[in-house]
Design a protein around this motif. Sequence first.
Motif, PDB file in Angstrom:
ATOM      1  N   UNK A 266       2.348  -1.555   3.851  1.00 35.00           N
ATOM      2  CA  UNK A 266       1.625  -2.247   2.789  1.00 35.00           C
ATOM      3  C   UNK A 266       1.711  -1.582   1.439  1.00 35.00           C
ATOM      4  N   UNK A 267       2.189  -0.352   1.395  1.00 35.19           N
ATOM      5  CA  UNK A 267       2.216   0.378   0.125  1.00 35.19           C
ATOM      6  C   UNK A 267       3.564   1.074  -0.051  1.00 35.19           C
ATOM      7  N   UNK A 268       3.893   1.323  -1.315  1.00 35.71           N
ATOM      8  CA  UNK A 268       5.103   2.075  -1.660  1.00 35.71           C
ATOM      9  C   UNK A 268       4.696   3.115  -2.690  1.00 35.71           C
ATOM     10  N   UNK A 269       4.860   4.391  -2.346  1.00 34.04           N
ATOM     11  CA  UNK A 269       4.459   5.480  -3.236  1.00 34.04           C
ATOM     12  C   UNK A 269       5.553   6.530  -3.268  1.00 34.04           C
ATOM     13  N   UNK A 270       5.592   7.262  -4.382  1.00 28.54           N
ATOM     14  CA  UNK A 270       6.652   8.259  -4.567  1.00 28.54           C
ATOM     15  C   UNK A 270       6.056   9.615  -4.865  1.00 28.54           C
ATOM     16  N   UNK A 271       6.549  10.620  -4.149  1.00 31.18           N
ATOM     17  CA  UNK A 271       6.180  12.014  -4.372  1.00 31.18           C
ATOM     18  C   UNK A 271       7.342  12.675  -5.103  1.00 31.18           C
TER      19      UNK A 271
END
Length: 402
Positions: A266-271
């Motif tokens: 459900x989510x797309x995040x970048x580190x």
Amino acid sequence: MRPVTDEMPLLDELMPWSVAPLRLGREWVVAPDVRTLRARWDALTATEGAEREALFRPSRARTPRSAVAALPGQRTGTGRLARECGPCPEPVRLAYGPFDEQWLLPDHRLIDMARPELWRVADGRQLFAVEQGYVPQAAGPALLVTAVLPDGRSPAGRPGRIRPLYRRPGGREPNVTPGLLALLGSRYDRDVTAEDLLAWAAAAALPSPGGCRVPLPADPEVWASGVELGHRLTDVQLRGARGRERPRLPGGRRPYVRAALPPHPGTLEYDAEEEVLHVGAGRIAPVPAAAWEFHMGGVRMLPLWFERRTAAPEPGTLDAIRPPVWPQEWTSELLELITVLALLGTLADERTALAEGLSDGPALARTDLRAAGVLPPPEATRRPASVLDHHEEGPEGQFALL
């Protein structure tokens, strides 16, 4: 960097024939996977009357009762869609905006404005230059190249133009202003092909309110370096089509799935520190910052790609027919997209250096091209070539010869 001026030739003058973006009219005719499109077609043809019309989503250009010719090269029905009960048309690949390749139902009865003139010249030799809509101060290339039929959309909603490299099937009759390739060849003392011109434009084109401007250098060495860079840029964008190698990052920098993607990310995040892309509970790494930060028209590409596959659809519509879980092929396509954007990001510095080199040296201006008799392009070159050597099926099974 040399300021954009009216003396820089327009791409519209160098490649005169262009086509407006496709206007689909209904988004359910496009999907990231073939199975979804077939399920939507089956759901539509299982209904009748008012129920079919509601699912179809009619517009002023198309209703289930519209009489429409078949798209060139496509074996689809031409009877009224209101009576259609046959099998699903074979989906075709579509460049759905920048860097997003999806699938399209190539049935003219479903699409408001499909631009048949593009379909007539789309073959194994064709390349399409997609001029992006102008967005002031927006990052990203002004021009993209694809071997897949493009819809011509800009992520910011600004209208652009689609310019086929060839006016006829089989790579015949380049879509180039007559006399231009010969003039450039004599100025640079080398053969200049239509693909060289396209490569140069991919590397050097600059956005402007009036369309892409393409500065032409007077220095043969600047031209040669720009063409070489442009070929590398287009090779990455073509993703292995037309005999090119598939894009790959160097060993140790290739993205891999480090933790399996869940059925419903459900989510797309970048580190940025760890170079990790979190897709729900899944993890992909390494993902260079250049891929995550890649923008077109002011829009970041990776989140847009993800949103198109995960945004909640309107219940009860054909758009709501989607895969029950995240398909494996989407993960493979995501890895390829990361690779493409990362490689293009690494070439951005070379594009900047080319632009700075152009600002330091003399250029061929529009006045020079006019003096050589190259500009303005003949009016006939702005219209499609007559390419038909066979019948095309018109509405209700009749034949049309244009």
